[in-house]
Design a protein around this motif. Structure first.
Motif, PDB file in Angstrom:
ATOM      1  N   SER A 117       0.837  -1.209   0.000  1.00 41.90           N
ATOM      2  CA  SER A 117       0.000   0.000   0.000  1.00 41.90           C
ATOM      3  C   SER A 117       0.866   1.251   0.000  1.00 41.90           C
ATOM      4  O   SER A 117       0.602   2.215  -0.723  1.00 41.90           O
ATOM      5  CB  SER A 117      -0.910   0.033   1.233  1.00 41.90           C
ATOM      6  N   THR A 118       1.926   1.232   0.819  1.00 46.39           N
ATOM      7  CA  THR A 118       2.758   2.431   0.972  1.00 46.39           C
ATOM      8  C   THR A 118       4.051   2.374   0.160  1.00 46.39           C
ATOM      9  O   THR A 118       4.718   3.392  -0.029  1.00 46.39           O
ATOM     10  CB  THR A 118       3.165   2.599   2.446  1.00 46.39           C
ATOM     11  N   GLY A 119       4.437   1.170  -0.259  1.00 46.12           N
ATOM     12  CA  GLY A 119       5.707   1.022  -0.953  1.00 46.12           C
ATOM     13  C   GLY A 119       6.906   0.909  -0.016  1.00 46.12           C
ATOM     14  O   GLY A 119       8.053   0.846  -0.456  1.00 46.12           O
ATOM     15  N   ASP A 120       6.641   0.865   1.297  1.00 46.96           N
ATOM     16  CA  ASP A 120       7.741   0.739   2.267  1.00 46.96           C
ATOM     17  C   ASP A 120       8.410  -0.634   2.179  1.00 46.96           C
ATOM     18  O   ASP A 120       7.728  -1.660   2.138  1.00 46.96           O
ATOM     19  CB  ASP A 120       7.209   0.907   3.701  1.00 46.96           C
ATOM     20  N   VAL A 121       9.728  -0.639   2.186  1.00 49.12           N
ATOM     21  CA  VAL A 121      10.500  -1.884   2.183  1.00 49.12           C
ATOM     22  C   VAL A 121      11.434  -1.862   3.380  1.00 49.12           C
ATOM     23  O   VAL A 121      12.212  -0.916   3.534  1.00 49.12           O
ATOM     24  CB  VAL A 121      11.323  -2.013   0.876  1.00 49.12           C
ATOM     25  N   LYS A 122      11.327  -2.886   4.242  1.00 45.92           N
ATOM     26  CA  LYS A 122      12.166  -2.913   5.445  1.00 45.92           C
ATOM     27  C   LYS A 122      12.844  -4.267   5.586  1.00 45.92           C
ATOM     28  O   LYS A 122      12.296  -5.287   5.177  1.00 45.92           O
ATOM     29  CB  LYS A 122      11.296  -2.716   6.698  1.00 45.92           C
ATOM     30  N   THR A 123      14.019  -4.265   6.191  1.00 48.52           N
ATOM     31  CA  THR A 123      14.657  -5.525   6.540  1.00 48.52           C
ATOM     32  C   THR A 123      14.626  -5.669   8.054  1.00 48.52           C
ATOM     33  O   THR A 123      14.961  -4.737   8.779  1.00 48.52           O
ATOM     34  CB  THR A 123      16.116  -5.543   6.045  1.00 48.52           C
ATOM     35  N   GLU A 182       2.440  -7.129   2.770  1.00 46.69           N
ATOM     36  CA  GLU A 182       1.305  -6.502   3.451  1.00 46.69           C
ATOM     37  C   GLU A 182       0.584  -5.555   2.499  1.00 46.69           C
ATOM     38  O   GLU A 182       1.169  -5.057   1.537  1.00 46.69           O
ATOM     39  CB  GLU A 182       1.800  -5.669   4.639  1.00 46.69           C
ATOM     40  N   GLY A 183      -0.694  -5.239   2.827  1.00 48.07           N
ATOM     41  CA  GLY A 183      -1.432  -4.200   2.101  1.00 48.07           C
ATOM     42  C   GLY A 183      -1.833  -4.603   0.698  1.00 48.07           C
ATOM     43  O   GLY A 183      -1.954  -5.787   0.377  1.00 48.07           O
ATOM     44  N   LYS A 184      -2.019  -3.616  -0.141  1.00 51.82           N
ATOM     45  CA  LYS A 184      -2.442  -3.864  -1.523  1.00 51.82           C
ATOM     46  C   LYS A 184      -1.904  -2.743  -2.411  1.00 51.82           C
ATOM     47  O   LYS A 184      -2.099  -1.559  -2.115  1.00 51.82           O
ATOM     48  CB  LYS A 184      -3.970  -3.881  -1.590  1.00 51.82           C
ATOM     49  N   GLU A 207      13.157  -3.694  -5.508  1.00 52.01           N
ATOM     50  CA  GLU A 207      12.366  -2.669  -6.208  1.00 52.01           C
ATOM     51  C   GLU A 207      10.944  -3.167  -6.419  1.00 52.01           C
ATOM     52  O   GLU A 207      10.730  -4.346  -6.733  1.00 52.01           O
ATOM     53  CB  GLU A 207      12.931  -2.443  -7.619  1.00 52.01           C
ATOM     54  N   ILE A 208       9.992  -2.256  -6.300  1.00 52.85           N
ATOM     55  CA  ILE A 208       8.604  -2.562  -6.670  1.00 52.85           C
ATOM     56  C   ILE A 208       8.385  -1.938  -8.044  1.00 52.85           C
ATOM     57  O   ILE A 208       8.587  -0.739  -8.224  1.00 52.85           O
ATOM     58  CB  ILE A 208       7.611  -1.980  -5.647  1.00 52.85           C
ATOM     59  N   LYS A 209       8.032  -2.762  -9.039  1.00 59.85           N
ATOM     60  CA  LYS A 209       7.965  -2.283 -10.425  1.00 59.85           C
ATOM     61  C   LYS A 209       6.569  -2.447 -11.019  1.00 59.85           C
ATOM     62  O   LYS A 209       5.814  -3.333 -10.607  1.00 59.85           O
ATOM     63  CB  LYS A 209       8.979  -3.063 -11.277  1.00 59.85           C
ATOM     64  N   ASP A 210       6.297  -1.651 -12.002  1.00 63.12           N
ATOM     65  CA  ASP A 210       5.010  -1.694 -12.689  1.00 63.12           C
ATOM     66  C   ASP A 210       4.821  -3.035 -13.420  1.00 63.12           C
ATOM     67  O   ASP A 210       5.745  -3.518 -14.083  1.00 63.12           O
ATOM     68  CB  ASP A 210       4.964  -0.533 -13.699  1.00 63.12           C
ATOM     69  N   ALA A 211       3.626  -3.609 -13.283  1.00 61.82           N
ATOM     70  CA  ALA A 211       3.356  -4.885 -13.959  1.00 61.82           C
ATOM     71  C   ALA A 211       2.147  -4.786 -14.878  1.00 61.82           C
ATOM     72  O   ALA A 211       1.528  -5.809 -15.206  1.00 61.82           O
ATOM     73  CB  ALA A 211       3.155  -5.983 -12.920  1.00 61.82           C
ATOM     74  N   ALA A 212       1.810  -3.574 -15.301  1.00 61.44           N
ATOM     75  CA  ALA A 212       0.632  -3.396 -16.164  1.00 61.44           C
ATOM     76  C   ALA A 212       0.738  -4.256 -17.421  1.00 61.44           C
ATOM     77  O   ALA A 212      -0.247  -4.857 -17.868  1.00 61.44           O
ATOM     78  CB  ALA A 212       0.496  -1.923 -16.542  1.00 61.44           C
ATOM     79  N   HIS A 213       1.962  -4.370 -17.974  1.00 57.74           N
ATOM     80  CA  HIS A 213       2.162  -5.131 -19.213  1.00 57.74           C
ATOM     81  C   HIS A 213       2.093  -6.650 -18.991  1.00 57.74           C
ATOM     82  O   HIS A 213       2.033  -7.418 -19.947  1.00 57.74           O
ATOM     83  CB  HIS A 213       3.514  -4.752 -19.839  1.00 57.74           C
ATOM     84  N   LEU A 214       2.153  -7.068 -17.730  1.00 58.68           N
ATOM     85  CA  LEU A 214       2.134  -8.507 -17.434  1.00 58.68           C
ATOM     86  C   LEU A 214       0.747  -8.998 -17.019  1.00 58.68           C
ATOM     87  O   LEU A 214       0.443 -10.185 -17.090  1.00 58.68           O
ATOM     88  CB  LEU A 214       3.114  -8.825 -16.292  1.00 58.68           C
ATOM     89  N   TRP A 215      -0.066  -8.079 -16.520  1.00 60.33           N
ATOM     90  CA  TRP A 215      -1.394  -8.441 -15.988  1.00 60.33           C
ATOM     91  C   TRP A 215      -2.237  -9.063 -17.091  1.00 60.33           C
ATOM     92  O   TRP A 215      -2.298  -8.549 -18.203  1.00 60.33           O
ATOM     93  CB  TRP A 215      -2.065  -7.192 -15.421  1.00 60.33           C
ATOM     94  N   GLY A 216      -2.845 -10.192 -16.795  1.00 62.36           N
ATOM     95  CA  GLY A 216      -3.661 -10.887 -17.801  1.00 62.36           C
ATOM     96  C   GLY A 216      -2.886 -11.938 -18.576  1.00 62.36           C
ATOM     97  O   GLY A 216      -3.466 -12.754 -19.281  1.00 62.36           O
ATOM     98  N   LYS A 217      -1.570 -11.937 -18.441  1.00 63.15           N
ATOM     99  CA  LYS A 217      -0.756 -12.915 -19.182  1.00 63.15           C
ATOM    100  C   LYS A 217      -0.750 -14.274 -18.462  1.00 63.15           C
ATOM    101  O   LYS A 217      -0.843 -14.357 -17.247  1.00 63.15           O
ATOM    102  CB  LYS A 217       0.693 -12.418 -19.280  1.00 63.15           C
TER     103      LYS A 217
END
Lengths: 74, 598
Positions: free
Chosen positions: B14-20, B113-115, B130-140
């Protein structure tokens, strides 16, 4: 007497899937596998008419015997 | 830490936070890793009443302390979440190479977590995330997604992803990895889809450290020798794959056919592991570090070539749907993997739909000309695709067999426990397996306690499958040992050859913890009780420790097990007692204290 023997997995090699064996009255499972030249250590599961059998059990005329080497999966 | 990397990756979509975060060593000692440790952490931080497909549910992708180590089959990971199918805790286990690679990147687990607002994928290269865009993969489909991600992130990356089934929140959706391996069960793919997460790619360059390398080498050598010399792991599985079971289960008259209406299948030999090897097998495949290599790679006409089918899959698409054509089974398996559904649940849902049609509850006008008659191979292939895409009647099927049958007013025609479809063994004449099905903490399942091993396959000793005596004790030991093996990160198939001592020595050598067979089994018991506590908090009561009415009330109609039915009622109270639970199946406080469950 005649029994039908079904073989599976590696036991099929050089023997085929199903053979009819003629044996003497009173033959046991051990007698049957000896006659078919199957070694005892290759027999993990021995079914007589679909139910668990033992090699010392007597075989009756018309029985269907299924023999499996060790198999598993799931 | 040793064995473990000691690091957890927590990602809030939801927030894009990445923690270790650091792994809790004391908790790891109690719950081993993977299934056990991640479930415990999950139940500590997620409300058991959470809506499984809401952003408040979390998805843990976890490895064990032996994942990524030089141990036999140490490549596995587990997907832990609250199941949208069963409402229970879920831990779905998969092989391949992805799990080991996550360890190489330096993480024991990922907590999601989140969405995400839009479809995304996560790319991990060692500690770079990295959190990356997957618009081109959705539906594949899953294989195309995998190919595109390998192109984008490099061929050395390992890819885990969902197909349209998970995107469309099918309650029987799988998480797929390395093309054709699956964390299949309990709808974990739908939870990933509900977070708008299409895939996770990972590449790593370090190895987990080992506490005692010499000891590990010695235990691995000893265990590998056992695996090689064992008839099942050394010969049966490599030669014929898991489908070697088709004939023995059918010959024993416990091979469910036409949605468990019959228990022998006339086409068994033509659809067996032996026939698969003879006609369709191209090569064996093995997961990371695996000396067994039971995986099948098969090819049929029309250019379809893929991993599998495994025994349960093969049964589901053939006998359970009455289809006597192995080529069609391979195609259905292929499409099931492509749309990303669990092959057991998908095929069993088709079988239930076929019985609904047979009995006149599903009408022809819902079928677009694709008749659901038992035995219709073309329909099985096509409806598998449509189930994943939620097209037509496939929309109802995507909810799983229980909810689908319930929509027609006949939930009793779903052959499921806790709404999860049963696998390929009729428990009416394998009494211990029936108890294992009914008490499984994740619903209908054979790999929570594989009583087939002693009751049919005579390992480690032969039990009378028609008898109930002693079965509660056997089920408990199998459930506890299985929980430990899963949590270690090894494949359950090693247990055909390895003993509890071998596992304890292996985990101890890798981690530096001091397990013996007794404490390993106790850790398994702790995991089992903790799972049960989560399920009770989620509202899953004793009334769900049961089997479908057909298996309790109707006798097997054909074959060598004719006349048998499950005697669950005789075993269940004894099982609760053996577990130290009360008559309602709730763990006592004394049992929880004994197991240090907090």
């Amino acid at each position: 007497m005649k029994v039908k023997v079904r073989l599976f997995a590696t036991l099929r090699e050089d023997r085929g899937k199903e053979v009819e064996v003629e044996g003497k009255a009173g033959m046991t499972g051990k007698g049957l596998i000896d006659q078919m030249e199957i070694s005892e250590e290759d027999v993990a599961i021995f079914l007589i008419n679909g139910k668990d059998g033992k090699l010392e059990d007597p075989i009756q005329d018309g029985d269907v015997i299924s023999i499996f080497p060790p198999v598993g999966g799931g | 830490m040793y064995g473990y990397t000691g690091k957890i990756l927590r990602i809030n979509l939801s927030t894009g936070d990445v923690k270790t975060e650091a792994l809790d060593k004391e908790l790891a000692k109690l719950y081993i890793g993977g299934r056990g440790l991640a479930e415990k952490m999950f139940s500590n931080e997620v409300d058991a009443k959470v809506d499984a497909l809401s952003p408040e549910n979390k998805l843990f992708i976890a490895t064990g302390p032996l994942s990524g180590t030089p141990t036999p089959t140490g490549g596995r990971y587990m997907a832990i979440t609250k199941s949208p199918l069963t409402g229970t805790i879920a831990s779905s286990n998969s092989g391949g190479r992805w799990g080991a690679e996550l360890k190489f990147a330096g993480f024991d687990m990922i907590i999601l977590e989140g969405k995400a607002e839009k479809p995304v994928y996560i790319n991990i290269v060692d500690d770079k995330v990295e959190i990356k865009d997957a618009a081109h993969l959705w539906g594949k489909m899953t294989s195309e997604t995998t190919k595109m991600l390998l192109e984008a992130e490099g061929e050395k990356a390992k890819v885990l992803n969902i197909g349209p089934g998970g995107e469309k929140l099918s309650k029987i959706a799988a998480i797929m990895n390395d093309y054709d391996r699956a964390a299949g069960r309990s709808g974990v793919g739908a939870v990933m889809g509900s977070k708008n997460l299409k895939a996770i790619t990972v590449k790593g360059s370090s190895k987990p450290e080992i506490a005692d390398k010499d000891k590990l080498k010695e235990v691995v050598k000893r265990s590998n020798a056992k695996i090689r010399e064992n008839g099942v792991t050394g010969t049966g599985l490599p030669t014929y794959g898991t489908a070697v079971l088709v004939n023995i289960i059918n010959e024993s008259g416990v091979y469910p056919t036409n949605n468990f209406q019959m228990s022998t299948f006339s086409g068994a030999d033509e659809t067996s592991g032996e026939t698969l090897a003879e006609k369709f097998l191209i090569k064996n495949t093995g997961c990371f570090g695996c000396p067994i290599a039971c995986g099948r790679h098969c090819k049929v006409d029309e250019g379809i070539e893929s991993g599998g089918p495994e025994y349960e899959t093969l049964w589901g698409f053939s006998a359970d749907c009455g289809v006597n054509d192995l080529g069609s089974v391979i195609k259905a398996n292929y499409w099931c993997n492509e749309v990303g559904l669990d092959t057991i649940s998908a095929s069993a849902t088709l079988a239930a739909a076929m019985e609904l049609y047979q009995k006149g509850y599903i009408k022809d006008d819902e079928l677009d000309g694709l008749s659901l008659e038992f035995g219709n191979a073309e329909a099985v292939i096509e409806w598998t695709k449509r189930m994943g895409l939620r097209e037509g009647l496939g929309d109802k099927m995507a909810e799983g067999s229980y909810r689908m049958a319930d929509m027609y007013g006949h939930p009793e025609l779903s052959m499921s426990v806790k709404k999860q479809e049963l696998p390929a063994y009729d428990p009416r004449a394998i009494q211990g397996q029936g108890l294992a099905y009914a008490t499984s903490n994740r619903g209908g399942c054979h790999v929570r306690a594989y009583l087939i091993s002693p009751e049919i396959l005579a390992m480690p000793e032969k039990l009378d499958r028609f008898d109930v005596a002693g079965k509660p004790e056997w089920v408990k030991i199998f459930q506890d040992l299985t929980a430990s093996i899963d949590s270690s990160g090894l494949c359950l198939f090693t247990s055909f050859a390895m003993t509890a001592d071998d596992y304890a020595d292996m985990i101890s050598a890798a981690t530096g913890f001091d397990y013996d067979a007794g404490s390993l089994l106790q850790a398994g018991e702790r995991i089992w009780n903790m799972e049960k506590m989560f399920n009770m908090a989620a509202g899953i009561g004793q009334d769900q420790d049961t089997l479908p009415p057909r298996l309790l009330n109707e006798e097997i109609a054909d074959g060598p097990s004719k006349g048998e039915k499950s005697r669950l009622g005789e075993m269940l109270p004894a099982y609760y007692e053996v577990r130290g639970w009360d008559a309602q199946g709730a763990p006592s406080q004394a049992k929880l204290d004994e197991l240090s469950i907090k």
